[in-house]
Design a protein around this motif. Sequence first.
Motif, mmCIF file in Angstrom:
data_model
loop_
_atom_site.group_PDB
_atom_site.id
_atom_site.type_symbol
_atom_site.label_atom_id
_atom_site.label_comp_id
_atom_site.label_asym_id
_atom_site.label_seq_id
_atom_site.Cartn_x
_atom_site.Cartn_y
_atom_site.Cartn_z
ATOM 1 N N VAL A 12 0.840 -1.203 0.000
ATOM 2 C CA VAL A 12 0.000 0.000 0.000
ATOM 3 C C VAL A 12 0.873 1.252 0.000
ATOM 4 O O VAL A 12 0.605 2.222 -0.726
ATOM 5 C CB VAL A 12 -0.948 0.005 1.224
ATOM 6 N N VAL A 13 1.947 1.231 0.801
ATOM 7 C CA VAL A 13 2.869 2.368 0.865
ATOM 8 C C VAL A 13 3.484 2.626 -0.505
ATOM 9 O O VAL A 13 3.563 3.774 -0.968
ATOM 10 C CB VAL A 13 3.978 2.111 1.908
ATOM 11 N N PHE A 14 3.910 1.568 -1.185
ATOM 12 C CA PHE A 14 4.535 1.715 -2.500
ATOM 13 C C PHE A 14 3.587 2.399 -3.480
ATOM 14 O O PHE A 14 3.974 3.349 -4.173
ATOM 15 C CB PHE A 14 4.942 0.346 -3.052
ATOM 16 N N TRP A 15 2.355 1.939 -3.537
ATOM 17 C CA TRP A 15 1.395 2.512 -4.488
ATOM 18 C C TRP A 15 1.078 3.962 -4.164
ATOM 19 O O TRP A 15 1.124 4.822 -5.046
ATOM 20 C CB TRP A 15 0.112 1.673 -4.509
ATOM 21 N N LEU A 16 0.779 4.245 -2.900
ATOM 22 C CA LEU A 16 0.397 5.610 -2.528
ATOM 23 C C LEU A 16 1.557 6.587 -2.694
ATOM 24 O O LEU A 16 1.385 7.681 -3.253
ATOM 25 C CB LEU A 16 -0.117 5.635 -1.086
ATOM 26 N N VAL A 17 2.740 6.197 -2.217
ATOM 27 C CA VAL A 17 3.898 7.086 -2.302
ATOM 28 C C VAL A 17 4.309 7.290 -3.766
ATOM 29 O O VAL A 17 4.659 8.404 -4.175
ATOM 30 C CB VAL A 17 5.079 6.530 -1.478
ATOM 31 N N SER A 18 4.249 6.228 -4.565
ATOM 32 C CA SER A 18 4.634 6.337 -5.974
ATOM 33 C C SER A 18 3.686 7.248 -6.741
ATOM 34 O O SER A 18 4.124 8.063 -7.557
ATOM 35 C CB SER A 18 4.673 4.951 -6.629
ATOM 36 N N ILE A 19 2.400 7.127 -6.488
ATOM 37 C CA ILE A 19 1.430 8.011 -7.149
ATOM 38 C C ILE A 19 1.699 9.463 -6.772
ATOM 39 O O ILE A 19 1.694 10.359 -7.624
ATOM 40 C CB ILE A 19 -0.009 7.608 -6.779
ATOM 41 N N PHE A 20 1.988 9.686 -5.494
ATOM 42 C CA PHE A 20 2.284 11.048 -5.025
ATOM 43 C C PHE A 20 3.557 11.580 -5.671
ATOM 44 O O PHE A 20 3.608 12.740 -6.122
ATOM 45 C CB PHE A 20 2.430 11.051 -3.498
ATOM 46 N N ILE A 21 4.606 10.748 -5.740
ATOM 47 C CA ILE A 21 5.887 11.186 -6.300
ATOM 48 C C ILE A 21 5.745 11.519 -7.779
ATOM 49 O O ILE A 21 6.206 12.570 -8.244
ATOM 50 C CB ILE A 21 6.969 10.097 -6.095
ATOM 51 N N VAL A 22 5.101 10.622 -8.541
ATOM 52 C CA VAL A 22 4.982 10.841 -9.987
ATOM 53 C C VAL A 22 4.135 12.075 -10.271
ATOM 54 O O VAL A 22 4.551 12.988 -10.998
ATOM 55 C CB VAL A 22 4.372 9.598 -10.683
ATOM 56 N N TYR A 23 2.946 12.112 -9.705
ATOM 57 C CA TYR A 23 2.032 13.235 -9.960
ATOM 58 C C TYR A 23 2.628 14.548 -9.450
ATOM 59 O O TYR A 23 2.589 15.579 -10.136
ATOM 60 C CB TYR A 23 0.688 12.967 -9.280
ATOM 61 N N GLY A 24 3.206 14.512 -8.251
ATOM 62 C CA GLY A 24 3.767 15.725 -7.652
ATOM 63 C C GLY A 24 4.974 16.248 -8.401
ATOM 64 O O GLY A 24 5.091 17.456 -8.638
ATOM 65 N N THR A 25 5.871 15.356 -8.797
ATOM 66 C CA THR A 25 7.077 15.780 -9.500
ATOM 67 C C THR A 25 6.752 16.408 -10.850
ATOM 68 O O THR A 25 7.276 17.472 -11.208
ATOM 69 C CB THR A 25 8.032 14.587 -9.714
ATOM 70 N N VAL A 26 5.882 15.749 -11.600
ATOM 71 C CA VAL A 26 5.543 16.250 -12.932
ATOM 72 C C VAL A 26 4.930 17.646 -12.853
ATOM 73 O O VAL A 26 5.281 18.545 -13.632
ATOM 74 C CB VAL A 26 4.586 15.272 -13.647
ATOM 75 N N ASN A 27 4.039 17.856 -11.905
ATOM 76 C CA ASN A 27 3.396 19.164 -11.789
ATOM 77 C C ASN A 27 4.333 20.219 -11.204
ATOM 78 O O ASN A 27 4.193 21.411 -11.486
ATOM 79 C CB ASN A 27 2.116 19.048 -10.957
ATOM 80 N N SER A 28 5.321 19.784 -10.415
ATOM 81 C CA SER A 28 6.323 20.716 -9.900
ATOM 82 C C SER A 28 7.207 21.242 -11.034
ATOM 83 O O SER A 28 7.530 22.428 -11.099
ATOM 84 C CB SER A 28 7.187 20.034 -8.836
ATOM 85 N N VAL A 29 7.597 20.340 -11.933
ATOM 86 C CA VAL A 29 8.378 20.753 -13.095
ATOM 87 C C VAL A 29 7.551 21.705 -13.957
ATOM 88 O O VAL A 29 8.059 22.713 -14.467
ATOM 89 C CB VAL A 29 8.818 19.525 -13.920
ATOM 90 N N ASN A 30 6.270 21.413 -14.095
ATOM 91 C CA ASN A 30 5.366 22.266 -14.871
ATOM 92 C C ASN A 30 5.293 23.675 -14.292
ATOM 93 O O ASN A 30 5.315 24.666 -15.030
ATOM 94 C CB ASN A 30 3.972 21.627 -14.898
ATOM 95 N N LEU A 31 5.242 23.781 -12.963
ATOM 96 C CA LEU A 31 5.180 25.093 -12.309
ATOM 97 C C LEU A 31 6.453 25.903 -12.536
ATOM 98 O O LEU A 31 6.423 27.141 -12.554
ATOM 99 C CB LEU A 31 4.960 24.919 -10.800
ATOM 100 N N THR A 32 7.572 25.213 -12.705
ATOM 101 C CA THR A 32 8.855 25.901 -12.885
ATOM 102 C C THR A 32 8.940 26.599 -14.237
ATOM 103 O O THR A 32 9.744 27.514 -14.431
ATOM 104 C CB THR A 32 10.016 24.896 -12.733
ATOM 105 N N ASP A 33 8.099 26.188 -15.172
ATOM 106 C CA ASP A 33 8.113 26.796 -16.505
ATOM 107 C C ASP A 33 7.269 28.067 -16.498
ATOM 108 O O ASP A 33 6.125 28.071 -16.918
ATOM 109 C CB ASP A 33 7.566 25.804 -17.538
ATOM 110 N N GLY A 34 7.868 29.162 -15.980
ATOM 111 C CA GLY A 34 7.109 30.402 -15.890
ATOM 112 C C GLY A 34 7.809 31.596 -16.500
ATOM 113 O O GLY A 34 7.182 32.614 -16.774
ATOM 114 N N ILE A 35 9.122 31.483 -16.699
ATOM 115 C CA ILE A 35 9.868 32.569 -17.338
ATOM 116 C C ILE A 35 10.848 31.955 -18.346
ATOM 117 O O ILE A 35 11.129 30.758 -18.301
ATOM 118 C CB ILE A 35 10.640 33.431 -16.312
ATOM 119 N N ASP A 36 11.374 32.796 -19.210
ATOM 120 C CA ASP A 36 12.252 32.325 -20.290
ATOM 121 C C ASP A 36 13.441 31.531 -19.746
ATOM 122 O O ASP A 36 14.225 32.036 -18.943
ATOM 123 C CB ASP A 36 12.788 33.508 -21.093
#
Length: 346
Positions: A174-198
């Motif tokens: 259960v830990v593997f699934w929950l933590v992995s979903i959080f890591i994948v979803y969170g990381t991808v959207n964090s990188v997306n937020l960083t794309d704000g200036i040239d």
Amino acid sequence: MNSIAIIIISIVAAFGITAALGFIVIPWLRKLKFGQTILEIGPSWHKSKQGTPNMGGIMFIIGIFVSFICSALIAHFSGAKLISDFLVLFPKSDIVLLIAGLLLALGFGIVGFTDDFIKIKLKRNEGLSAKQKTLGQLVVTLGFVATLWFSHNTTWNIPFLGTVCFEKNPFLIVVFWLVSIFIVYGTVNSVNLTDGIDGLCSSVTVTVAITFIILGKMQGYLGQQLFAGALLGGVLGFLCWNWNPAKTFMGDTGSLFLGGMVVALGYMCKCPLLLLPIGIVYVCETMSDIIQIGYFKMTHGKRVFKMAPIHHHFEMCGWKEKKICVVFSLVNLVGCALGVVLAYFS
């Protein structure tokens, strides 16, 4: 052919293809009128960027894919071994990580492309609704995590704690699934937020890619080094067109794809928790947004930062975009060095 030469080929090929595509893709995007729409809530001086071709991430997506596949074939036919001998429990699990990583990045890229297309072509500023975008990202995330599970890529090397296999008992499953979903979803959207200036997302990702090449070398995992090498060449090639003043933006098409590449590399090195220090700027961007929104709601209108994510705060303080890119990349480089040290102890 030795492994270093093949890694150099992956970097140079991705750089050359991506940079060269700028001469084709940017005029094509301009002809289709795929220009960036600047929202009213953004910094006022960003209005000058209105109409700059968006979805330029297509350039490095093509460059990275072609470069990685070609360098992997060169490695295979020259007798080099793509997979590692480092804690591989099943014979082909590392190959699965490479293929699944590419598909993960592509899946997120498709979600981003759909969002960009709706924003630009259908003239809807918000693109996909929050629910639609979240659903698309979760489908891709669950597909990746399921692939990890069924291919037995469930062993992590945690610094100072050693090796943990999440298949040993129901709680760890259960830990593997929950933590992995959080890591994948969170990381991808964090990188997306960083794309704000040239140039910001690209320049920070350069430091991340270099770090994963080093980690791949430490673990003897050539496939990871080629994957990270293609990423490095791709973002460097894109920076030729995205450095301030930008000739094109990567859009969600590119930033979500990069997020998928970064998180895939975290799993390739058998320790996705290292994404915290290695992607420290991504983390700070996300936390600044969360803190700003939370504090705004709690205090009914007060703000911690002049504007969030945090790169806009420094813009409002008078920093130039080039200075933000350099300083943020140096800060991330410190986090990357910490990540390498922690990897040594794992």
